[in-house]
Write a protein that holds these residues in place. Structure first.
Motif, PDB file in Angstrom:
ATOM      1  N   GLU A 141       0.509  16.078   7.543  1.00  0.00           N
ATOM      2  CA  GLU A 141       0.528  16.506   6.071  1.00  0.00           C
ATOM      3  C   GLU A 141      -1.072  16.574   5.555  1.00  0.00           C
ATOM      4  OE1 GLU A 141       3.097  17.356   4.293  1.00  0.00           O
ATOM      5  OE2 GLU A 141       2.004  17.211   2.440  1.00  0.00           O
ATOM      6  N   VAL A 142      -1.873  15.641   6.317  1.00  0.00           N
ATOM      7  CA  VAL A 142      -3.260  15.650   6.050  1.00  0.00           C
ATOM      8  C   VAL A 142      -3.910  17.031   6.365  1.00  0.00           C
ATOM      9  CG1 VAL A 142      -5.654  14.582   7.046  1.00  0.00           C
ATOM     10  CG2 VAL A 142      -3.589  12.983   6.696  1.00  0.00           C
ATOM     11  N   LEU A 143      -3.640  17.676   7.494  1.00  0.00           N
ATOM     12  CA  LEU A 143      -4.154  18.906   7.891  1.00  0.00           C
ATOM     13  C   LEU A 143      -3.514  19.893   6.734  1.00  0.00           C
ATOM     14  CD1 LEU A 143      -3.233  19.217  11.444  1.00  0.00           C
ATOM     15  CD2 LEU A 143      -5.534  18.773  10.516  1.00  0.00           C
ATOM     16  N   ASN A 144      -2.226  19.887   6.092  1.00  0.00           N
ATOM     17  CA  ASN A 144      -1.858  20.479   5.011  1.00  0.00           C
ATOM     18  C   ASN A 144      -2.559  20.236   3.585  1.00  0.00           C
ATOM     19  OD1 ASN A 144       0.412  21.677   6.401  1.00  0.00           O
ATOM     20  ND2 ASN A 144       1.701  20.297   5.512  1.00  0.00           N
ATOM     21  N   HIS A 145      -3.174  19.132   3.538  1.00  0.00           N
ATOM     22  CA  HIS A 145      -3.859  18.837   2.275  1.00  0.00           C
ATOM     23  C   HIS A 145      -5.431  19.480   2.632  1.00  0.00           C
ATOM     24  CE1 HIS A 145      -1.054  16.618   0.337  1.00  0.00           C
ATOM     25  NE2 HIS A 145      -1.021  15.372   1.083  1.00  0.00           N
ATOM     26  N   ILE A 146      -5.888  19.629   3.759  1.00  0.00           N
ATOM     27  CA  ILE A 146      -7.003  19.956   4.073  1.00  0.00           C
ATOM     28  C   ILE A 146      -7.070  21.651   3.732  1.00  0.00           C
ATOM     29  CG2 ILE A 146      -8.850  20.564   5.958  1.00  0.00           C
ATOM     30  CD1 ILE A 146      -7.896  17.942   6.981  1.00  0.00           C
ATOM     31  N   THR A 147      -5.965  22.161   4.299  1.00  0.00           N
ATOM     32  CA  THR A 147      -6.058  23.600   4.194  1.00  0.00           C
ATOM     33  C   THR A 147      -5.734  23.989   2.811  1.00  0.00           C
ATOM     34  OG1 THR A 147      -3.571  23.557   4.690  1.00  0.00           O
ATOM     35  CG2 THR A 147      -5.029  24.081   6.608  1.00  0.00           C
ATOM     36  N   ARG A 148      -5.192  23.061   2.120  1.00  0.00           N
ATOM     37  CA  ARG A 148      -5.144  23.419   0.472  1.00  0.00           C
ATOM     38  C   ARG A 148      -6.317  23.115  -0.374  1.00  0.00           C
ATOM     39  NH1 ARG A 148       0.667  21.879   1.066  1.00  0.00           N
ATOM     40  NH2 ARG A 148       0.078  19.790   0.797  1.00  0.00           N
ATOM     41  N   GLY A 149      -7.408  22.807   0.729  1.00  0.00           N
ATOM     42  CA  GLY A 149      -8.661  22.196  -0.084  1.00  0.00           C
ATOM     43  C   GLY A 149      -8.715  21.269  -1.146  1.00  0.00           C
ATOM     44  N   LYS A 150      -8.037  20.160  -0.604  1.00  0.00           N
ATOM     45  CA  LYS A 150      -7.833  18.796  -1.238  1.00  0.00           C
ATOM     46  C   LYS A 150      -9.291  18.089  -0.926  1.00  0.00           C
ATOM     47  CE  LYS A 150      -4.134  19.602  -3.700  1.00  0.00           C
ATOM     48  NZ  LYS A 150      -4.059  19.753  -4.958  1.00  0.00           N
ATOM     49  N   LYS A 151      -9.493  17.263  -1.833  1.00  0.00           N
ATOM     50  CA  LYS A 151     -11.058  16.641  -1.657  1.00  0.00           C
ATOM     51  C   LYS A 151     -10.440  15.262  -0.442  1.00  0.00           C
ATOM     52  CE  LYS A 151     -12.777  17.175  -6.019  1.00  0.00           C
ATOM     53  NZ  LYS A 151     -12.883  16.427  -7.335  1.00  0.00           N
ATOM     54  N   PRO A 152     -11.579  15.203   0.329  1.00  0.00           N
ATOM     55  CA  PRO A 152     -11.235  14.105   1.600  1.00  0.00           C
ATOM     56  C   PRO A 152     -11.179  12.682   0.771  1.00  0.00           C
ATOM     57  CG  PRO A 152     -13.607  15.652   1.892  1.00  0.00           C
ATOM     58  CD  PRO A 152     -12.523  15.636   0.680  1.00  0.00           C
ATOM     59  N   ALA A 153     -11.487  12.245  -0.263  1.00  0.00           N
ATOM     60  CA  ALA A 153     -11.390  11.047  -0.982  1.00  0.00           C
ATOM     61  C   ALA A 153     -10.033  11.097  -1.294  1.00  0.00           C
ATOM     62  CB  ALA A 153     -12.310  10.839  -2.149  1.00  0.00           C
ATOM     63  N   ASP A 154      -9.334  12.236  -1.663  1.00  0.00           N
ATOM     64  CA  ASP A 154      -7.937  12.031  -2.332  1.00  0.00           C
ATOM     65  C   ASP A 154      -7.036  11.688  -1.377  1.00  0.00           C
ATOM     66  OD1 ASP A 154      -8.748  12.248  -5.035  1.00  0.00           O
ATOM     67  OD2 ASP A 154      -8.836  14.477  -4.858  1.00  0.00           O
ATOM     68  N   ILE A 155      -7.255  12.593   0.036  1.00  0.00           N
ATOM     69  CA  ILE A 155      -6.339  12.468   0.962  1.00  0.00           C
ATOM     70  C   ILE A 155      -6.602  10.794   1.567  1.00  0.00           C
ATOM     71  CG2 ILE A 155      -6.169  13.392   3.453  1.00  0.00           C
ATOM     72  CD1 ILE A 155      -7.508  15.924   2.429  1.00  0.00           C
ATOM     73  N   ILE A 156      -7.711  10.580   1.833  1.00  0.00           N
ATOM     74  CA  ILE A 156      -7.923   9.152   2.311  1.00  0.00           C
ATOM     75  C   ILE A 156      -7.225   8.155   1.625  1.00  0.00           C
ATOM     76  CG2 ILE A 156      -9.653   7.503   3.107  1.00  0.00           C
ATOM     77  CD1 ILE A 156     -11.708   9.689   3.244  1.00  0.00           C
ATOM     78  N   ARG A 157      -7.444   8.303   0.287  1.00  0.00           N
ATOM     79  CA  ARG A 157      -6.665   7.431  -0.705  1.00  0.00           C
ATOM     80  C   ARG A 157      -5.209   7.506  -0.349  1.00  0.00           C
ATOM     81  NH1 ARG A 157      -7.383   4.948  -5.901  1.00  0.00           N
ATOM     82  NH2 ARG A 157      -5.235   3.938  -6.333  1.00  0.00           N
ATOM     83  N   GLY A 158      -4.638   8.912  -0.261  1.00  0.00           N
ATOM     84  CA  GLY A 158      -3.060   8.831  -0.041  1.00  0.00           C
ATOM     85  C   GLY A 158      -2.802   8.134   1.310  1.00  0.00           C
ATOM     86  N   VAL A 159      -3.671   8.452   2.314  1.00  0.00           N
ATOM     87  CA  VAL A 159      -3.418   7.802   3.434  1.00  0.00           C
ATOM     88  C   VAL A 159      -3.279   6.215   3.605  1.00  0.00           C
ATOM     89  CG1 VAL A 159      -4.219   7.267   5.695  1.00  0.00           C
ATOM     90  CG2 VAL A 159      -4.031   9.487   5.045  1.00  0.00           C
ATOM     91  N   SER A 160      -4.222   5.674   2.825  1.00  0.00           N
ATOM     92  CA  SER A 160      -4.359   4.186   2.467  1.00  0.00           C
ATOM     93  C   SER A 160      -3.031   3.767   1.897  1.00  0.00           C
ATOM     94  CB  SER A 160      -5.781   3.801   1.691  1.00  0.00           C
ATOM     95  OG  SER A 160      -6.748   4.319   2.501  1.00  0.00           O
ATOM     96  N   GLU A 161      -2.790   4.475   0.768  1.00  0.00           N
ATOM     97  CA  GLU A 161      -1.425   3.925   0.035  1.00  0.00           C
ATOM     98  C   GLU A 161      -0.182   3.923   1.093  1.00  0.00           C
ATOM     99  OE1 GLU A 161      -1.254   6.395  -3.287  1.00  0.00           O
ATOM    100  OE2 GLU A 161      -2.942   5.344  -4.495  1.00  0.00           O
ATOM    101  N   ALA A 162      -0.077   4.985   1.825  1.00  0.00           N
ATOM    102  CA  ALA A 162       1.124   5.142   2.693  1.00  0.00           C
ATOM    103  C   ALA A 162       0.941   4.015   3.847  1.00  0.00           C
ATOM    104  CB  ALA A 162       1.016   6.523   3.458  1.00  0.00           C
ATOM    105  N   LEU A 163      -0.145   3.857   4.328  1.00  0.00           N
ATOM    106  CA  LEU A 163      -0.485   2.553   5.094  1.00  0.00           C
ATOM    107  C   LEU A 163       0.074   1.272   4.743  1.00  0.00           C
ATOM    108  CD1 LEU A 163      -3.454   3.397   7.204  1.00  0.00           C
ATOM    109  CD2 LEU A 163      -1.369   2.483   8.139  1.00  0.00           C
ATOM    110  N   ALA A 164      -0.468   0.997   3.260  1.00  0.00           N
ATOM    111  CA  ALA A 164      -0.309  -0.080   2.604  1.00  0.00           C
ATOM    112  C   ALA A 164       1.259  -0.314   2.263  1.00  0.00           C
ATOM    113  CB  ALA A 164      -1.084  -0.133   1.534  1.00  0.00           C
TER     114      ALA A 164
END
Lengths: 399, 268
Positions: free
Chosen positions: B172-195
């Motif tokens: 899903e991270v790779l999908n977000h990258i290919t959709r041009g999402k900002k790294p900060a938003d991806i990292i935040r999403g991952v942090s929330e999932a981990l939390a």
């Protein structure tokens, strides 16, 4: 022969998924047939009385690769279900002339259907046990069901099941119950001389050899144990529950024991020790089997007994054995085990019993998490309290 | 009197030396790599050099972490659960709930009023609740691991990432990258999932009382701490030495063993 050597010789046999003992038995019993019994309990007495060999099937213990079975069964099926099908697909059941499945769970029911479709020529028998043991009709229902099974076995074997043969079978399995009770008592009284993994291996021998030989093995083991010395350090004595159907890897128990945790009581291979008291030898023998299923069955998660649940039973065992805690070991995707594990946790919490909760699969090979769980448990109980207070109790660990 | 704690983690090896007052006097740090024993040796020497002591000046040493058995010499071993608990209780005595997010194993621990381990739970087989996943994220996004946390705080549009499986999450991270999402938003999403994943583990071991503390290197990740505080609805204690907490706990336990031996009259 020292006890360690006897146990080691059994270990080598139980790792062979091809059931070589069936061929040996058939060679000495020309025309004899072998019937596979899916756990937890099948009335082996009836199979024996029909002149057939009851073979306790309980998965492959990780000794076959699950190549094709996963194509027939969904991933939520327990390992024993999947590996039993794989054994059939791989030809390891070529010595079997049929198989009986009990109504213990949805997996057993579903698997019996899958096997029937996979090999329509392979006799698959499904036995329905009564679910409501208190019903006034339960005994009549079970008598009918056992008589149906008796007819099917007579047809399969070509032998009439006589009262005399059934009585002999009762005596044989009563003897096994007695010997296994003695073994369990030794495991409880002398965990430093007989570990649970050794006791388990001795019981596993009954999966691969006929009951007559199994009884002889247990008898020999008990003699050897009486003369044996201490071989296992014991720091903690725990009761293991939840592994009544799928067999846990022997290495899992050895990992726990290596930390000095003695499992003084367990429910592994429970079907071998199904009767609390020996079967009576007088009266209508089919009625005796039915009556005993209703009133003389060891407490377990697949027979609903409202007054004697596995949870209350666990409490009784811990108190009776004065165990230090409980290991709740459930096979992955085993619904009856997971269902009961919740109330066993509650019982442990209410009574302040330390417990460890873990999940296993028969083909599991790595036990580092298990080892760390028990190390941490022991440390929490044994290390010096930081604030100079008493030791913590009710330490709980789980994955 | 000096005691030493060695925490051989799967990513990094940490060593601390405590003085008589249980104050950290020296630290050593190495990436563990493929030679944990060498890493432990080098980090140990670094800690000794920092406090200008020789090996003979250390009265007792305890090792912890996944590679603890590889530390040679006269060293007792304790699990990370025990050592992190001891360290955190020393740093924050009101802690009743400890989260230790390691690279390959996470633990939720409930401590009793005396700082003893009362209940603990490890992550299951899935790696979605682990520090190693954050490392993989840093590699994928080509951002230094140390900068991930700060960057997450600038997120304005967090992207959803599944927290059940680390492989699916990475996809899903790779999908977000290919959709041009900002790294900060991806990292935040991952942090929330981990939390969420870690919080679910925590809910199974404790009740609502007492303070929560976070131990291990992940505590330096501000984005992760923020996500955890949001999920748990409570502030989390973070110690400036959080990464060394396992080693500190090990050194404290080393001290306990000396005290015990002195009490019982056996030779330390």
């Amino acid at each position: 022969m020292p006890i360690a050597r006897l146990i080691e010789s059994i270990r080598q046999k139980v790792d062979d998924p091809s059931y070589p003992e069936i061929a040996e038995w058939k060679a000495s019993h020309p025309g004899g047939k072998a019937i596979g019994c899916f756990p937890v309990y099948i009335p082996a007495e009836l199979i024996h009385a029909a002149g057939m060999l009851p073979v306790q099937i309980a998965g492959a213990m990780g000794n076959v690769k699950l190549d094709e079975a996963d194509g027939y069964l969904q991933s939520s099926v327990c390992s024993v279900g999947r590996s039993t099908l794989e054994l059939k697909i791989d030809g390891h059941f070529s010595g079997l002339d049929g198989m009986i499945f009990p109504s213990v769970c949805e997996i057993s029911r579903g698997l019996s259907g899958v096997l029937k479709r996979y090999d329509p020529d392979f006799p698959v028998i499904y036995i329905h046990y009564p679910q409501n043991l208190k019903s006034a009709y339960a005994k009549d229902y079970l008598v009918n069901e056992l008589n149906r099974l008796k007819s099917v076995l007579e047809n399969l074997s070509g032998n009439k099941i006589t009262d005399e043969a059934l009585l002999d079978a009762f005596k044989l399995y009563n003897e096994r119950s007695e010997l296994l009770s003695e073994l369990a008592q030794f495991q409880l009284d002398h965990p430093e001389r007989l570990s649970a993994s050794e006791s388990y291996l001795l019981r596993l021998a009954g999966v691969v050899v006929p009951a007559e030989r199994h009884n002889a093995i247990i008898e020999e083991a008990l003699k050897l144990l009486k003369d044996s010395g201490d071989r296992h350090p014991v720091r903690l004595r725990m009761v293991l529950t939840g592994a009544f159907c799928e067999r846990p890897p022997v290495e899992m128990l050895e990992t726990i024991e290596a930390e000095g945790v003695a499992i003084i009581h367990d429910d592994i291979l429970l079907g071998q020790r199904w009767w609390v008291e020996k079967l009576p030898l007088e009266g209508d023998l089919i009625s005796i089997l039915a009556e005993n299923y209703l009133h003389n069955t060891v407490i377990n998660p697949v027979v609903f007994q409202p007054e004697s649940t596995p949870c209350n039973h666990t409490l009784d065992i811990v108190e009776r054995t004065k165990a230090d805690g409980v290991i709740i070991a459930s096979a992955k995707s085993c619904h009856p085990a997971h269902h009961d594990s919740h109330c066993i946790v509650r019982i442990c919490e209410e009574h302040g019993f330390p417990f460890v909760r873990l999940e296993f699969e028969e083909d599991q090979r790595v036990f580092e998490s298990t080892r760390v769980l028990f190390e941490a448990l022991l440390e929490a109980r044994e290390r010096l309290p930081i604030a100079g207070t008493d030791k913590g109790n009710n330490v709980v660990g789980s994955t | 009197m000096y005691t030493c704690g060695i925490d051989v983690g799967s990513r990094s090896t940490k060593v601390v030396i405590l003085d008589e007052d249980s104050t950290v006097r020296g630290r050593g740090w190495r990436l563990t790599g493929g030679k944990p024993a060498d890493a432990a040796h080098e980090a140990y020497n670094e800690a000794l050099a920092a406090v200008r002591l020789s090996q003979g000046s250390i009265d007792a040493t305890v090792a912890t972490g996944y590679g603890r058995r590889l530390v040679g010499g006269d060293v007792e071993q304790y699990t990370a659960v025990t050592c992190h608990s001891a360290g955190i209780y020393h740093a924050f005595p009101n802690t009743r709930k400890l989260i230790d997010i390691g690279a390959v194993r996470s633990a939720a621990v409930k401590l009793n009023d005396h700082g003893q381990v009362h209940r603990f739970r490890f992550n299951d087989r899935c790696g979605a609740g682990l520090g190693r996943f954050l490392e993989r994220l840093a590699e994928t996004l080509e951002i230094p691991l140390e900068e991930l946390g700060q960057l997450a705080l600038f997120s304005r549009d967090p992207q959803e990432v599944p927290g059940i499986c680390s492989v699916l999450a990475e996809t899903e991270v790779l999908n977000h990258i290919t959709r041009g999402k900002k790294p900060a938003d991806i990292i935040r999403g991952v942090s929330e999932a981990l939390a969420e994943r870690v919080a679910s583990m925590l809910r199974q071991v404790w009740t609502d009382d007492g303070e929560i503390s976070l131990s291990g290197g992940t505590a330096k990740n501000a984005g992760m701490v923020h996500a955890l505080e949001e999920v748990l609805g409570k502030p989390i204690n973070i110690h400036h030495d959080s990464e060394f907490m396992g080693a500190i706990g090990a050194a404290l336990i080393a001290r306990e063993t000396i005290d015990k031996k002195l009490k019982t009259g056996t030779s330390a």
